[in-house]
Design an enzyme around this catalytic site. Structure first.
Site, PDB file in Angstrom:
ATOM      1  N   GLY A   1       0.764  -1.247   0.000  1.00 41.99           N
ATOM      2  CA  GLY A   1       0.000   0.000   0.000  1.00 41.99           C
ATOM      3  C   GLY A   1       0.791   1.291   0.000  1.00 41.99           C
ATOM      4  O   GLY A   1       0.212   2.356   0.219  1.00 41.99           O
TER       5      GLY A   1
ATOM      6  N   ASP B   1      -5.673  -5.496  -5.098  1.00 44.36           N
ATOM      7  CA  ASP B   1      -4.560  -6.447  -5.027  1.00 44.36           C
ATOM      8  C   ASP B   1      -5.111  -7.837  -4.721  1.00 44.36           C
ATOM      9  O   ASP B   1      -6.208  -7.968  -4.177  1.00 44.36           O
ATOM     10  CB  ASP B   1      -3.540  -6.054  -3.943  1.00 44.36           C
TER      11      ASP B   1
ATOM     12  N   ASP C   1      -8.094 -10.215  -8.533  1.00 46.76           N
ATOM     13  CA  ASP C   1      -7.054 -10.495  -9.521  1.00 46.76           C
ATOM     14  C   ASP C   1      -7.265  -9.563 -10.714  1.00 46.76           C
ATOM     15  O   ASP C   1      -8.347  -9.569 -11.322  1.00 46.76           O
ATOM     16  CB  ASP C   1      -7.219 -11.970  -9.945  1.00 46.76           C
TER      17      ASP C   1
ATOM     18  N   ASP D   1       1.711  -1.162 -10.237  1.00 49.28           N
ATOM     19  CA  ASP D   1       3.067  -1.546  -9.813  1.00 49.28           C
ATOM     20  C   ASP D   1       3.142  -3.064  -9.688  1.00 49.28           C
ATOM     21  O   ASP D   1       3.914  -3.597  -8.901  1.00 49.28           O
ATOM     22  CB  ASP D   1       3.354  -0.864  -8.461  1.00 49.28           C
TER      23      ASP D   1
ATOM     24  N   LYS E   1       4.529  -0.561 -14.151  1.00 54.33           N
ATOM     25  CA  LYS E   1       5.867  -1.140 -14.014  1.00 54.33           C
ATOM     26  C   LYS E   1       6.125  -2.092 -15.182  1.00 54.33           C
ATOM     27  O   LYS E   1       5.251  -2.861 -15.567  1.00 54.33           O
ATOM     28  CB  LYS E   1       5.954  -1.922 -12.705  1.00 54.33           C
TER      29      LYS E   1
HETATM   30  N1  SAM Z   1       2.759  -0.661  -5.196  1.00 45.25           N
HETATM   31  C1  SAM Z   1       2.829  -1.494  -4.018  1.00 45.25           C
HETATM   32  C2  SAM Z   1       3.242  -0.625  -2.863  1.00 45.25           C
HETATM   33  O1  SAM Z   1       3.708   0.473  -3.109  1.00 45.25           O
HETATM   34  O2  SAM Z   1       3.093  -1.047  -1.719  1.00 45.25           O
HETATM   35  C3  SAM Z   1       3.772  -2.657  -4.192  1.00 45.25           C
HETATM   36  C4  SAM Z   1       3.264  -3.654  -5.185  1.00 45.25           C
HETATM   37  S1  SAM Z   1       4.141  -5.150  -5.122  1.00 45.25           S
HETATM   38  C5  SAM Z   1       5.663  -4.754  -5.895  1.00 45.25           C
HETATM   39  C6  SAM Z   1       3.368  -6.124  -6.336  1.00 45.25           C
HETATM   40  C7  SAM Z   1       1.964  -6.531  -5.990  1.00 45.25           C
HETATM   41  O3  SAM Z   1       1.368  -7.090  -7.164  1.00 45.25           O
HETATM   42  C8  SAM Z   1       1.840  -7.622  -4.922  1.00 45.25           C
HETATM   43  O4  SAM Z   1       1.185  -7.114  -3.794  1.00 45.25           O
HETATM   44  C9  SAM Z   1       1.011  -8.719  -5.596  1.00 45.25           C
HETATM   45  O5  SAM Z   1       0.051  -9.317  -4.730  1.00 45.25           O
HETATM   46  C10 SAM Z   1       0.326  -7.927  -6.699  1.00 45.25           C
HETATM   47  N2  SAM Z   1      -0.158  -8.752  -7.806  1.00 45.25           N
HETATM   48  C11 SAM Z   1       0.554  -9.612  -8.580  1.00 45.25           C
HETATM   49  N3  SAM Z   1      -0.260 -10.188  -9.489  1.00 45.25           N
HETATM   50  C12 SAM Z   1      -1.507  -9.678  -9.294  1.00 45.25           C
HETATM   51  C13 SAM Z   1      -2.774  -9.881  -9.923  1.00 45.25           C
HETATM   52  N4  SAM Z   1      -2.904 -10.745 -10.936  1.00 45.25           N
HETATM   53  N5  SAM Z   1      -3.838  -9.186  -9.468  1.00 45.25           N
HETATM   54  C14 SAM Z   1      -3.712  -8.309  -8.428  1.00 45.25           C
HETATM   55  N6  SAM Z   1      -2.539  -8.081  -7.798  1.00 45.25           N
HETATM   56  C15 SAM Z   1      -1.450  -8.752  -8.218  1.00 45.25           C
END
Ligand code: SAM
Length: 316
Positions: free
Chosen positions: A53, A85, A101, A126, A166
């Protein structure tokens, strides 16, 4: 690596705790904003792949809180921030959370419902898969997340809006750039100072959303396929093998953030506090349901000789 050691080797990890950010990624979004002014005029925003977050915190601090605390605020028409997320996230003021998702069509529907017929000014993503270390594979899975993000963009972003995503730089970066250019006349790949040089991560900053005339979101994938695939071209730089001469594509690539500021690849000495020893701060918000939690429970149960209960089985 211990926490104090990480504090020394990762200045942005330490600074994030000092400034109350849940993750060091907050600085990436802040540095992208320094360069591209992405929050200008933004009232509605979607944060895709938001957990734990820190980007949602940035959105709350930059957009929601100033509007709420403004002297003439009546608590109405405050900025709308919707964060999605797979993982649950601890609450953040002014942020509506959706657990889902982003590759699932129903998630887009849930987001649209929150906007109640209005469109977003900004979508940020991200998202990152669990990285395997196999660059081609990681880049491919990452590009699927970006395309899922783009699908949501085509449903919720207003014309003229911005999309920040990203990306993992690799052999198909050029294809991705050309696909994004179908929808955004201005696409820049940016590397914030807080993103390590050793990481293949960068961010696509897409401005002025302008879908092709008559575009129907149902046709997105057919349209993207038309851009063509450079796969099969035996050249590591797809652009030089794929498009030649006057058609050759040069991707604008920009470093952003204060370039004389902290270097994420350097170690910095730990600050001395009144002659006392340095105390590492706790993380701002530990994950509330990390995917590794069950594995730890299983490990603990087995080290205590406890028979694995049915509901702890990894196959369940
Ligand atoms: N932007 C966030 C922050 O600043 O705290 C960090 C994000 S982290 C690098 C990547 C996130 O992508 C993870 O929390 C993961 O659960 C989420 N993620 C990966 N695949 C996903 C999907 N198919 N749907 C939703 N979230 C996804």
């Amino acid at each position: 690596m211990g926490r104090a050691s990480r504090d020394k080797r990762d200045i942005y990890y330490r600074k994030a705790k000092e400034e109350g950010w849940r993750a060091r990624s907050a600085f990436k979004l802040l540095q992208i904003d320094e360069e591209f002014d992405i929050f200008e005029g933004v009232k509605r925003v979607v944060d895709l792949c938001a957990a734990p977050g820190s980007w949602s915190q940035v959105l709350s601090r930059k957009l929601y809180l100033p509007a709420k605390l403004a002297p003439d605020s009546k608590g109405e028409n405050l900025p709308l921030i919707v964060a999605i997320d797979l993982q649950p996230m601890a609450p953040i003021e002014g942020v509506i959370q959706v657990q889902g998702d982003i590759t699932n069509a129903r998630t887009a529907e849930v987001v649209i419902r929150h906007f109640d017929g209005c469109k977003a000014d900004l979508v940020v993503c991200d998202g990152a898969p669990d990285v395997t270390g196999l660059h081609d594979m990681d880049e491919f899975v990452q590009s699927q997340l970006i395309l899922a993000g783009l699908t949501i963009v085509t449903h919720v972003l207003k014309e003229g809006g911005k999309f920040i995503a990203k990306i993992f730089r690799g052999k198909d970066t050029c294809l991705l750039y050309c696909q994004l250019k179908l929808f955004f006349p201005v696409v820049t790949f940016a590397k914030p100072k807080s993103s390590r040089n050793s990481s293949i991560e960068a961010f696509a900053v897409c401005e002025n959303y302008s879908p092709p005339e008559g575009f129907d979101p149902k046709d997105l994938h057919r349209l993207l396929e038309k851009v063509g695939s450079p796969s099969g071209v035996d050249d590591t730089d797809c652009c030089s093998g794929w498009l030649e001469g006057p058609n050759k594509v040069y991707i604008p690539f920009l470093a952003c953030g204060d370039l004389s500021g902290y270097d994420s690849d350097r170690s910095y000495p730990l600050p001395k506090v009144d002659g006392g020893t340095y105390q590492s701060l706790d993380p701002v918000q530990p994950p509330i349901a990390p995917p590794y939690k069950r594995a730890l429970e299983l490990k603990k149960a087995s080290s205590q000789g406890v028979r694995e209960p049915e509901n702890l089985s990894l196959d369940s």
